[in-house]
Design a protein around this motif. Structure first.
Motif, PDB file in Angstrom:
ATOM      1  N   GLY A  93    -134.726  63.732 124.782  1.00  0.00           N
ATOM      2  CA  GLY A  93    -134.166  64.780 125.621  1.00  0.00           C
ATOM      3  C   GLY A  93    -132.664  64.750 125.801  1.00  0.00           C
ATOM      4  O   GLY A  93    -132.099  65.685 126.383  1.00  0.00           O
ATOM      5  N   GLU A  96    -130.744  67.668 123.754  1.00  0.00           N
ATOM      6  CA  GLU A  96    -131.017  68.987 124.327  1.00  0.00           C
ATOM      7  C   GLU A  96    -130.333  69.159 125.682  1.00  0.00           C
ATOM      8  O   GLU A  96    -129.809  70.237 126.003  1.00  0.00           O
ATOM      9  CB  GLU A  96    -132.532  69.182 124.517  1.00  0.00           C
ATOM     10  CG  GLU A  96    -133.345  69.041 123.243  1.00  0.00           C
ATOM     11  CD  GLU A  96    -133.940  67.635 123.111  1.00  0.00           C
ATOM     12  OE1 GLU A  96    -135.182  67.538 123.075  1.00  0.00           O
ATOM     13  OE2 GLU A  96    -133.155  66.663 123.055  1.00  0.00           O
ATOM     14  N   THR A  97    -130.325  68.104 126.477  1.00  0.00           N
ATOM     15  CA  THR A  97    -129.718  68.185 127.806  1.00  0.00           C
ATOM     16  C   THR A  97    -128.210  68.363 127.715  1.00  0.00           C
ATOM     17  O   THR A  97    -127.626  69.186 128.437  1.00  0.00           O
ATOM     18  CB  THR A  97    -130.048  66.922 128.617  1.00  0.00           C
ATOM     19  OG1 THR A  97    -131.467  66.809 128.740  1.00  0.00           O
ATOM     20  CG2 THR A  97    -129.428  66.989 130.006  1.00  0.00           C
ATOM     21  N   GLU A  99    -126.556  69.695 125.288  1.00  0.00           N
ATOM     22  CA  GLU A  99    -126.309  71.058 124.794  1.00  0.00           C
ATOM     23  C   GLU A  99    -126.460  72.078 125.916  1.00  0.00           C
ATOM     24  O   GLU A  99    -125.636  72.993 126.066  1.00  0.00           O
ATOM     25  CB  GLU A  99    -127.270  71.387 123.658  1.00  0.00           C
ATOM     26  CG  GLU A  99    -127.070  72.771 123.072  1.00  0.00           C
ATOM     27  CD  GLU A  99    -128.018  73.072 121.921  1.00  0.00           C
ATOM     28  OE1 GLU A  99    -127.808  74.105 121.259  1.00  0.00           O
ATOM     29  OE2 GLU A  99    -128.947  72.286 121.695  1.00  0.00           O
ATOM     30  N   ALA A 100    -127.495  71.920 126.732  1.00  0.00           N
ATOM     31  CA  ALA A 100    -127.736  72.861 127.818  1.00  0.00           C
ATOM     32  C   ALA A 100    -126.633  72.794 128.866  1.00  0.00           C
ATOM     33  O   ALA A 100    -126.171  73.826 129.362  1.00  0.00           O
ATOM     34  CB  ALA A 100    -129.097  72.568 128.459  1.00  0.00           C
ATOM     35  N   ASP A 209    -136.830  61.175 132.417  1.00  0.00           N
ATOM     36  CA  ASP A 209    -136.475  61.852 131.166  1.00  0.00           C
ATOM     37  C   ASP A 209    -135.167  62.596 131.415  1.00  0.00           C
ATOM     38  O   ASP A 209    -135.016  63.242 132.463  1.00  0.00           O
ATOM     39  CB  ASP A 209    -137.588  62.823 130.765  1.00  0.00           C
ATOM     40  CG  ASP A 209    -137.349  63.481 129.415  1.00  0.00           C
ATOM     41  OD1 ASP A 209    -136.381  64.271 129.285  1.00  0.00           O
ATOM     42  OD2 ASP A 209    -138.119  63.224 128.477  1.00  0.00           O
ATOM     43  N   ARG A 211    -134.031  65.278 130.383  1.00  0.00           N
ATOM     44  CA  ARG A 211    -134.166  66.721 130.569  1.00  0.00           C
ATOM     45  C   ARG A 211    -134.378  67.101 132.031  1.00  0.00           C
ATOM     46  O   ARG A 211    -134.079  68.235 132.429  1.00  0.00           O
ATOM     47  CB  ARG A 211    -135.310  67.250 129.691  1.00  0.00           C
ATOM     48  CG  ARG A 211    -134.944  67.325 128.221  1.00  0.00           C
ATOM     49  CD  ARG A 211    -136.146  67.469 127.316  1.00  0.00           C
ATOM     50  NE  ARG A 211    -136.893  66.218 127.243  1.00  0.00           N
ATOM     51  CZ  ARG A 211    -137.611  65.832 126.195  1.00  0.00           C
ATOM     52  NH1 ARG A 211    -137.672  66.605 125.122  1.00  0.00           N
ATOM     53  NH2 ARG A 211    -138.277  64.685 126.215  1.00  0.00           N
ATOM     54  N   LEU A 214    -131.574  68.726 134.278  1.00  0.00           N
ATOM     55  CA  LEU A 214    -131.315  70.164 134.320  1.00  0.00           C
ATOM     56  C   LEU A 214    -131.940  70.834 135.538  1.00  0.00           C
ATOM     57  O   LEU A 214    -131.596  71.967 135.867  1.00  0.00           O
ATOM     58  CB  LEU A 214    -131.825  70.824 133.037  1.00  0.00           C
ATOM     59  CG  LEU A 214    -131.175  70.320 131.749  1.00  0.00           C
ATOM     60  CD1 LEU A 214    -131.855  70.918 130.525  1.00  0.00           C
ATOM     61  CD2 LEU A 214    -129.681  70.621 131.739  1.00  0.00           C
ATOM     62  N   SER A 215    -132.856  70.138 136.203  1.00  0.00           N
ATOM     63  CA  SER A 215    -133.495  70.670 137.413  1.00  0.00           C
ATOM     64  C   SER A 215    -132.924  70.061 138.681  1.00  0.00           C
ATOM     65  O   SER A 215    -133.506  70.203 139.758  1.00  0.00           O
ATOM     66  CB  SER A 215    -135.008  70.401 137.357  1.00  0.00           C
ATOM     67  OG  SER A 215    -135.590  70.983 136.210  1.00  0.00           O
TER      68      SER A 215
END
Length: 229
Positions: A93, A96-97, A99-100, A209, A211, A214-215
Motif C-alpha cells: 500500500g 498507492e498511498t 500517489e494518492a 496498512d 493505505r 488516507l482515511s
C-alpha cells in the motif's frame, strides 16, 4: 476524503520500506569480519531505528565484544552499501498511498535516521524517490530523531507550522521526535517497534496498512491512539 495535513513526514526503515533482511546481512558480514558469531535477523530487527552507529554498537556488545565502535564503522558501512538493494521492498500500500497523497497536493518528505547517502539510492531503486520533495537522513543535520530538529527543519523548509504536518513512523524514536516537535503523529504497526508499546502514545492512529492513512481524521492532542482498519 481530503487528507487533513499539508505536509507528511515519513520514516523510512520499518515504515515505507522493509529493509531488515539487508541490514541484518550487513551486520552479520561485519561480525564475521571480526570472527564473531552471527545473529538471527529477528533479533537484529529489534535493533533498527536509532542509526547505524547505535546498531553496530548494539550488535557488538550483544556478541560480547568491547572493540571500539569507531574501529568497526568503516567496514560496516562498506557492507551496508553492498547490501542496500539486495532484498529491500516496499510495504503493501505504500506506493498507492504516496500517489494518492501527492495527487491531493500534500507535500511528502522522508525523515529517517538512515545515513543520508543511502536514502535516495534506496528510494530510486524502489521507484518512489520522485514522490518526495525533501529527504533528511540521520547525518544531514547536527541532531537526528528523537530530536525535534529534523522534523522542524522539514516543516520550515516547506513553510509549514508543526500542527499542519504529520509524522508517520514505527517506533519510540519517531514518537519522541514528534512529541518534541509538537507535531501530530501516526504509527504503523508492522515495522520495527523494538518492544515499544505503540498504543501507549498520543498518536492520532496506529494503522496496520499504509493505505489506512488516507482515511485519517485530525484529532485533538491527547486523544488516545486508535486503530484504522
Amino acid at each position: 476524503m481530503k487528507f487533513p495535513y499539508s505536509l507528511a513526514l515519513f520514516d523510512l526503515d520499518g515504515t515505507l520500506v522493509d529493509t531488515a533482511v539487508d541490514i541484518a546481512e550487513a551486520v552479520n558480514r561485519t561480525l564475521d569480519d571480526w570472527k564473531l558469531p552471527q545473529v538471527e535477523e529477528m533479533v537484529i530487527r529489534g535493533w533498527i531505528g536509532d542509526g547505524a552507529r547505535v546498531l553496530v554498537e548494539t550488535a557488538f556488545r550483544h556478541a560480547g565484544s568491547d572493540v571500539a565502535v569507531d574501529d568497526i564503522m568503516e567496514g560496516f558501512m562498506v557492507h551496508y552499501g553492498e547490501t542496500l538493494l539486495l532484498r529491500a521492498k516496499l510495504y503493501p500500500g505504500v506506493a498507492e498511498t504516496l500517489e494518492a497523497l501527492q495527487s491531493q497536493g500534500v507535500a511528502l518528505t522522508v525523515c529517517t535516521n538512515k545515513p543520508q547517502r543511502y536514502v535516495r539510492p534506496l528510494l530510486e531503486h524502489l521507484g518512489i524517490a520522485d514522490r518526495f520533495g525533501a529527504m533528511v537522513g540521520g547525518d544531514t543535520l547536527p541532531e537526528r530523531k528523537p530530536s525535534a530538529l529534523p522534523l522542524l527543519h522539514l516543516a520550515q523548509l516547506f513553510g509549514r507550522q508543526p500542527g499542519d504536518c504529520v509524522m508517520i513512523g514505527d517506533s519510540a524514536t519517531d514518537a519522541a521526535a514528534a512529541k518534541a516537535a509538537a507535531m501530530p503523529l501516526v504509527l504503523v504497526s508492522y515495522g520495527y517497534p523494538r518492544g515499544f508499546d505503540l498504543r501507549s502514545t498520543q498518536a492520532l492512529a496506529v494503522i496496520d496498512d499504509m493505505r489506512a492513512l488516507l482515511s485519517l481524521h485530525p484529532q485533538a492532542s491527547g486523544v488516545a491512539s486508535a486503530s484504522i482498519a
